[in-house]
Write an enzyme that holds these catalytic residues in place. Sequence first.
Site, short mmCIF file in Angstrom:
data_model
loop_
_atom_site.label_atom_id
_atom_site.label_comp_id
_atom_site.label_asym_id
_atom_site.label_seq_id
_atom_site.Cartn_x
_atom_site.Cartn_y
_atom_site.Cartn_z
N CYS A 101 35.20 -18.62 -30.72
CA CYS A 101 36.66 -18.68 -30.60
C CYS A 101 37.14 -19.93 -31.30
O CYS A 101 36.84 -21.05 -30.87
CB CYS A 101 37.08 -18.69 -29.13
SG CYS A 101 38.86 -18.82 -28.90
N HIS A 119 35.64 -8.61 -36.55
CA HIS A 119 37.06 -8.44 -36.83
C HIS A 119 37.26 -7.29 -37.81
O HIS A 119 36.44 -7.08 -38.71
CB HIS A 119 37.65 -9.70 -37.47
CG HIS A 119 37.59 -10.91 -36.59
ND1 HIS A 119 38.63 -11.27 -35.77
CD2 HIS A 119 36.61 -11.82 -36.40
CE1 HIS A 119 38.28 -12.37 -35.10
NE2 HIS A 119 37.07 -12.73 -35.47
N GLU A 178 43.07 -9.13 -29.38
CA GLU A 178 41.74 -9.70 -29.21
C GLU A 178 40.88 -8.85 -28.27
O GLU A 178 41.34 -8.43 -27.20
CB GLU A 178 41.82 -11.13 -28.67
CG GLU A 178 42.33 -12.13 -29.68
CD GLU A 178 41.93 -13.55 -29.34
OE1 GLU A 178 40.73 -13.78 -29.08
OE2 GLU A 178 42.81 -14.43 -29.33
N CYS A 211 44.63 -16.60 -32.90
CA CYS A 211 43.18 -16.36 -32.91
C CYS A 211 42.61 -17.07 -34.12
O CYS A 211 42.90 -16.69 -35.26
CB CYS A 211 42.88 -14.86 -32.96
SG CYS A 211 41.11 -14.48 -33.05
N GLY A 218 40.17 -14.98 -36.05
CA GLY A 218 40.95 -13.92 -36.69
C GLY A 218 41.70 -14.42 -37.90
O GLY A 218 41.82 -13.70 -38.90
#
Length: 278
Positions: free
Chosen positions: A71, A163, A212, A221, A224
């Site tokens: 993360c 992703h 998410e 994110c 992301g």
Amino acid sequence: MEFTKMHGLGNDFIVVAGEQALPDNAAELAIRLCHRFFGIGADGLVYILPSEKADFRMRIINSDGSEAEQCGNAIRCVAKYVHDNGLASGTKLTIETLGAGVQPVVLQVEDGQVAQVTVDMGRPILNGLDVPTTIDANPVIGHSVEVDGREFKFTAVSMGNPHCVIYVDDVAGFDLAAWGPKLETHPLFPRKINVEFATVHSRGQVDMRVWERGAGPTLACGTGACATLVSSALNGLTDREATISLAGGDLRIRWDETSDRVYMTGPAAVVYAGTVDA
């Protein structure tokens, strides 16, 4: 249990330090404490733990009790926490994560407090089976996925977590809640997936919204944003460095051509500290 509520561009976490290992009831705690109405409220529960490989180790439990491999917003919060609380000195440190291993971090300090954090997010994984998807291609660019009779084209990228990036004409008006959960759990993605919807405005700026995996819609994110920059460069839509604008603010992402590594720069902030029954 002592905790600090922190966020990276509105992607918020309950940060806990001092444990020697991940508690056995971490999943139950995350579900209870992250609840927006009956708990503290957060996108995830983050533990700062000892590491044999790095200065610190980070474990992230999503609000649904599942564990995230990585993360980007949480790692910036951890970096700020350990510096500002005197657990680390200097402006460089390393943090171990489940999905990306040991990650170097550089801190921008102002008046003794961390203002910005640059994280080496590692090399993107582009092989479809390794992301993972069920698609045997390297890279996976412009692949079709159909849900409820609507076809989307996506590019698959792993930044230590999976992703898929989808380009739309107007991400601000896109119905994230309608399509995000259906794509997250699509059979093409055997371990589910984080879904980024993006609108490219120039070679140096992209608007992105995210659904998410394990948390639903969040304001930002970090992984992301990295995946979106990599995807946009692969598709010839942007340069290898750009600003990714999320609902909670901007991240600067650079995909270095020489090292193949992705660098993320952005802020982290403390909301408050407290104690809670655990």
